[in-house]
Design a protein around this motif. Structure first.
Motif, mmCIF file in Angstrom:
data_model
loop_
_atom_site.group_PDB
_atom_site.id
_atom_site.type_symbol
_atom_site.label_atom_id
_atom_site.label_comp_id
_atom_site.label_asym_id
_atom_site.label_seq_id
_atom_site.Cartn_x
_atom_site.Cartn_y
_atom_site.Cartn_z
ATOM 1 N N LYS A 175 -10.989 4.159 6.233
ATOM 2 C CA LYS A 175 -10.049 4.709 5.396
ATOM 3 C C LYS A 175 -8.693 3.865 5.054
ATOM 4 N N THR B 48 0.859 -1.342 0.006
ATOM 5 C CA THR B 48 0.051 -0.083 -0.002
ATOM 6 C C THR B 48 0.911 1.122 0.176
ATOM 7 N N GLY C 121 -6.425 0.782 -3.868
ATOM 8 C CA GLY C 121 -5.590 1.720 -4.636
ATOM 9 C C GLY C 121 -4.298 1.046 -5.032
ATOM 10 N N SER D 204 -0.233 2.625 -3.446
ATOM 11 C CA SER D 204 -1.271 3.116 -3.540
ATOM 12 C C SER D 204 -1.477 4.744 -3.300
ATOM 13 N N PRO D 205 -2.183 5.190 -4.577
ATOM 14 C CA PRO D 205 -2.304 6.567 -4.644
ATOM 15 C C PRO D 205 -3.190 7.231 -3.480
ATOM 16 N N PHE D 206 -3.995 6.225 -2.721
ATOM 17 C CA PHE D 206 -4.768 6.771 -1.890
ATOM 18 C C PHE D 206 -3.942 7.055 -0.360
ATOM 19 N N TYR D 207 -2.893 6.284 -0.476
ATOM 20 C CA TYR D 207 -2.268 6.387 1.002
ATOM 21 C C TYR D 207 -1.851 7.703 1.403
ATOM 22 N N GLN D 208 -1.613 8.614 0.540
ATOM 23 C CA GLN D 208 -1.198 9.966 0.987
ATOM 24 C C GLN D 208 -2.258 10.579 1.884
ATOM 25 N N GLY D 209 -3.541 10.290 1.228
ATOM 26 C CA GLY D 209 -4.857 10.755 1.897
ATOM 27 C C GLY D 209 -4.969 10.239 3.180
ATOM 28 N N TRP D 210 -4.531 8.948 3.348
ATOM 29 C CA TRP D 210 -4.498 8.352 4.611
ATOM 30 C C TRP D 210 -3.550 9.063 5.671
ATOM 31 N N ALA E 268 -9.624 1.415 2.753
ATOM 32 C CA ALA E 268 -9.751 1.836 1.063
ATOM 33 C C ALA E 268 -8.333 2.052 0.542
ATOM 34 N N THR E 269 -7.500 2.222 1.356
ATOM 35 C CA THR E 269 -6.103 2.414 0.758
ATOM 36 C C THR E 269 -5.624 1.178 0.044
#
Ligand SMILES: O=C(O)C[C@@](O)(CF)CCOP(=O)(O)OP(=O)(O)O
Length: 326
Positions: A241, A198, A248, A202-208, A244-245
């Motif tokens: 959240k 992840t 991605g 994963s591009p969602f990891y930064q949001g995490w 969700a990571t």
């Protein structure tokens, strides 16, 4: 040169998800868990100068090479710190419902850290012990303490400021945690491999990363206020959240099975009936349902009706690691 320790599992309300250092097991973000009373590991370590290698028994059986290697590598750090070149016989009993091997249990490494350091003659402060447990498995560093515990991520490269601290004693905020075991037929991606993939893809990891520290401070505020609603809302949101990571990641993966979703929907349905319940999940399909003690029977009864729910264990905040008489 012998000691026995007992350590309990913990469930993260703010997840540890991602490392900044794989070998020192240093996390990207701080996390917060509650140690549970029901599940624990008891580990005995006996150092003996006659031994020429470490020997490891897990649940009464001689452990396989992989688990033995992992324990032996772990003891190396303790031998080095204690400046003693001694091998040991390690005996671990997991009182944990899943067939979780030694490697994946927070209680396993917390008990091993406590028993091994005591047996080799080290009398560590809880903070030092937490750092040794962390070297075995990140979440293990939180099981050194009971109740609600924060693992401070630290910023130093050597990890000397990355350890757990107690936030609230196990008796100071009585909540119920229903550990729901669902049918599972799939080999899961172990948390260590899952968080690595992840972080790396994963591009969602930064949001995490952008939001998890805020979640943590809000949850600590909820603990100060003893505000269960706020605690539950944040814990559920944070778990979703984290999961969700993984969607991605490349290749994508997820831990949920249909049974997981059935439990999640049942919990949201309970809230629409006015029963306060919230869910959280770790790296697997099983669900932990948070509720107030006065609602635990109602919540239990509704969850039990779900066909794919195999077992439910009602847990409450539990104690930190203890040294037992050998
Ligand atoms: O417990 C949490 O905070 C969240 C998780 O359970 C979510 F799955 C991760 C635990 O990871 P762990 O098994 O401690 O990994 P290690 O450091 O690679 O051994």
């Amino acid at each position: 040169m012998k000691a026995t320790a007992k350590a309990h599992t913990n469930i993260a309300l703010i997840k540890y998800w991602g490392k900044r250092d794989e070998s020192l097991i240093l996390p990207m973000n701080s996390s917060l868990s509650v140690t549970l009373d029901t599940f624990y590991t008891v580990t005995t370590v006996e150092f003996n100068e006659k031994l020429t290698e470490d020997v490891f028994f897990l649940n009464g059986e001689k452990a396989d090479h992989t688990d033995t290697e992992r324990v032996s590598n772990y003891l190396r750090a303790i031998r080095k710190f204690a400046k003693k070149h001694l091998f040991a016989v390690v005996r671990s009993e997991n009182h944990v419902p899943t067939a979780a091997g030694f490697a994946s249990s927070a209680s396993g490494y917390a008990a091993l850290a406590a028993a091994a350091t005591k047996a080799i003659g080290l009398n560590l402060h809880p903070q030092e012990l937490s750092q040794f447990a962390r070297l075995g498995s990140g979440s293990a560093c939180r099981s050194i303490y009971g109740g609600f515990v924060e693992w401070q991520k630290g910023v130093k490269e050597d990890g000397s400021d990355s350890f757990a601290v107690p936030i609230l004693h196990e008796d100071d905020f009585p909540i119920a945690v229903l550990s729901v075991m669902v049918a599972t037929n799939r080999k899961k991606v172990l948390s260590r491999a899952g968080m690595k993939r992840t972080v790396e893809t994963s591009p969602f990891y930064q949001g995490w990363l952008d939001t998890v520290e805020h979640d943590l401070s809000e949850l600590k505020h909820a603990l100060e206020l003893r505000d269960f609603t706020l605690l539950g809302e944040i814990a559920e949101r944070n778990a979703l959240k984290m999961h969700a990571t993984t969607l991605g990641a490349n290749p994508p993966f997820y831990y949920w099975q249909s049974a997981t979703m059935e439990v999640m929907e049942a919990v949201q349905n309970m809230r629409s009936q006015g029963i306060e319940a919230y869910f959280t999940m770790d790296a697997g399909p099983n669900v932990k349902v948070l509720c107030l003690p006065e609602d635990e029977q109602k919540v239990y009864d509704q969850l039990k009706q779900i066909p794919s729910v195999k077992k439910i264990f009602t847990c409450h905040p539990g104690p930190g690691v203890t040294i037992l008489p050998t």
